[in-house]
Write a protein that holds these residues in place. Structure first.
Motif, PDB file in Angstrom:
ATOM      1  N   PRO A  77       0.843  -1.202   0.000  1.00 41.40           N
ATOM      2  CA  PRO A  77       0.000   0.000   0.000  1.00 41.40           C
ATOM      3  C   PRO A  77       0.878   1.251   0.000  1.00 41.40           C
ATOM      4  O   PRO A  77       2.021   1.210   0.483  1.00 41.40           O
ATOM      5  N   GLU A  78       0.342   2.357  -0.512  1.00 39.90           N
ATOM      6  CA  GLU A  78       1.145   3.574  -0.710  1.00 39.90           C
ATOM      7  C   GLU A  78       1.878   4.030   0.555  1.00 39.90           C
ATOM      8  O   GLU A  78       3.048   4.406   0.513  1.00 39.90           O
ATOM      9  N   ARG A  79       1.164   3.944   1.689  1.00 34.23           N
ATOM     10  CA  ARG A  79       1.745   4.436   2.944  1.00 34.23           C
ATOM     11  C   ARG A  79       3.032   3.690   3.320  1.00 34.23           C
ATOM     12  O   ARG A  79       3.872   4.198   4.053  1.00 34.23           O
ATOM     13  N   PHE A  80       3.177   2.464   2.802  1.00 31.34           N
ATOM     14  CA  PHE A  80       4.326   1.640   3.197  1.00 31.34           C
ATOM     15  C   PHE A  80       5.312   1.425   2.033  1.00 31.34           C
ATOM     16  O   PHE A  80       6.281   0.684   2.170  1.00 31.34           O
ATOM     17  N   ALA A  81       5.047   2.070   0.869  1.00 35.17           N
ATOM     18  CA  ALA A  81       5.823   1.754  -0.336  1.00 35.17           C
ATOM     19  C   ALA A  81       7.228   2.349  -0.338  1.00 35.17           C
ATOM     20  O   ALA A  81       8.140   1.820  -0.971  1.00 35.17           O
ATOM     21  N   ASP A  82       7.428   3.450   0.417  1.00 31.09           N
ATOM     22  CA  ASP A  82       8.767   4.060   0.475  1.00 31.09           C
ATOM     23  C   ASP A  82       9.526   3.424   1.643  1.00 31.09           C
ATOM     24  O   ASP A  82       9.260   3.709   2.804  1.00 31.09           O
ATOM     25  N   ILE A  83      10.454   2.548   1.312  1.00 28.96           N
ATOM     26  CA  ILE A  83      11.184   1.819   2.371  1.00 28.96           C
ATOM     27  C   ILE A  83      12.544   2.479   2.598  1.00 28.96           C
ATOM     28  O   ILE A  83      13.438   2.404   1.758  1.00 28.96           O
ATOM     29  N   GLY A  84      12.687   3.131   3.742  1.00 26.87           N
ATOM     30  CA  GLY A  84      13.953   3.801   4.066  1.00 26.87           C
ATOM     31  C   GLY A  84      14.850   2.964   4.963  1.00 26.87           C
ATOM     32  O   GLY A  84      16.047   3.238   5.093  1.00 26.87           O
TER      33      GLY A  84
END
Ligand code: NAP
Length: 262
Positions: A77-84
């Motif tokens: 889902p979008e909220r979790f798509a950016d993995i830093g």
């Protein structure tokens, strides 16, 4: 060098138990969205109920399956798509016999999980971090990488791989702003010994009879501390163990219990 945005997610492998669950809880407490990956979906669902849907997203996948890992991350889902942040924590030890009595299936499972699993997750996440220009990979090694103990043969060797991979990754990633850390704990009471002894509770408990082991929270604190350092600081390696542990499987003032040696 860019800091990791607060809204950027942490992918924690092995989140259904032990260190991984504790790391997921600690990061979520700091309002960091967490993707919790493991095979046991029911455990991950429990953690989602506890932490909340806004901050925890479960991914029931086997780290040994590179395609499944990649597909799961593509469908976030979008909220979790950016993995830093990637915490490569999923791992296990199987068997405790000396090398001449070890089962090859146990060796294979350790190599596939502790080595291939780390490679699969790293490969799936790295392009995202490189495109974003920020990221931190924390790999869970072990003091077994440095200090031999009876029966530690292939397990210790897989963790030596994890340590060297961490140092090599950090070298290859020079100039990208990405950071890499290897955290190497000693004896900690989680489900680790239970898995190692195929569910034998008595043997697992006996391992911790003569000392106060690390807790999952002790290890989570170390991981969170590494992640909290300013962007110009790369913590390369951290080794921590119970005060009463003497490196390999030695205990202060006591021999290794007979029940553990068998
Ligand atoms: N406890 C110690 O004394 C100790 C000391 C030094 C280092 N370590 C290392 O720390 C890490 C975490 O161990 P722990 O003590 O927290 O043990 P644990 O309580 O047994 O947790 C291990 C986690 O790894 C996951 N896992 C295992 N195989 C997997 C697979 N094929 N795919 C996806 N997930 C998998 C398990 O989830 P599922 O079974 O649900 O998949 C579980 O969530 C491991 O890498 C271990 O080698 C442990």
């Amino acid at each position: 060098m860019k800091s990791i945005p607060q809204a950027s997610a942490a992918l924690v492998t092995g989140a259904s138990s032990g260190f991984g669950a504790a790391i997921a809880r600690s990061l979520a407490k700091e309002s960091r969205p967490v993707i919790g990956l493991a095979r046991r979906s029911a455990r991950l669902e429990q953690l989602r109920e506890e932490i909340g849907v806004d901050l925890f997203h479960p991914v029931a996948v086997d780290v040994r399956d590179a395609d499944a890992v990649a597909a799961a991350l593509d469908g976030l889902p979008e909220r979790f798509a950016d993995i830093g942040i990637l915490v490569n924590n999923a791992g296990l030890s199987k068997g405790f016999g000396p090398v001449q009595h070890a089962a090859s299936a146990d060796w294979q499972e350790m190599v596939e999980t502790n080595i291939n699993g780390v490679l699969n997750c790293t490969r799936a996440v790295l392009p995202r971090m490189l495109a974003a220009g920020y990221g931190h990979i924390v790999n869970l090694g072990s003091i077994a990488a440095s200090y031999p103990y009876l029966g530690g043969n292939v397990y210790g060797a897989t963790k030596a791989f994890v340590r060297q991979l961490s140092l090599n990754l950090r070298t290859d990633l020079d100039g990208t702003g990405l950071r890499v850390t290897c955290v190497e704990p000693g004896m900690a009471e989680t489900e680790f010994a239970l898995v190692r002894y195929d569910g034998d509770q008595d043997r697992a408990r006996a391992l911790y009879e003569n000392l106060t082991p690390l807790s999952a929270e002790d290890v989570a604190n170390a991981v969170v501390w590494c992640l909290a350092q300013p962007v110009h600081v790369n913590v390369n390696l951290i080794e921590l163990m119970p005060t009463q542990q003497l490196f390999g499987l030695g205990f202060s003032g006591a021999a290794v219990p007979e029940k553990v040696r068998k």
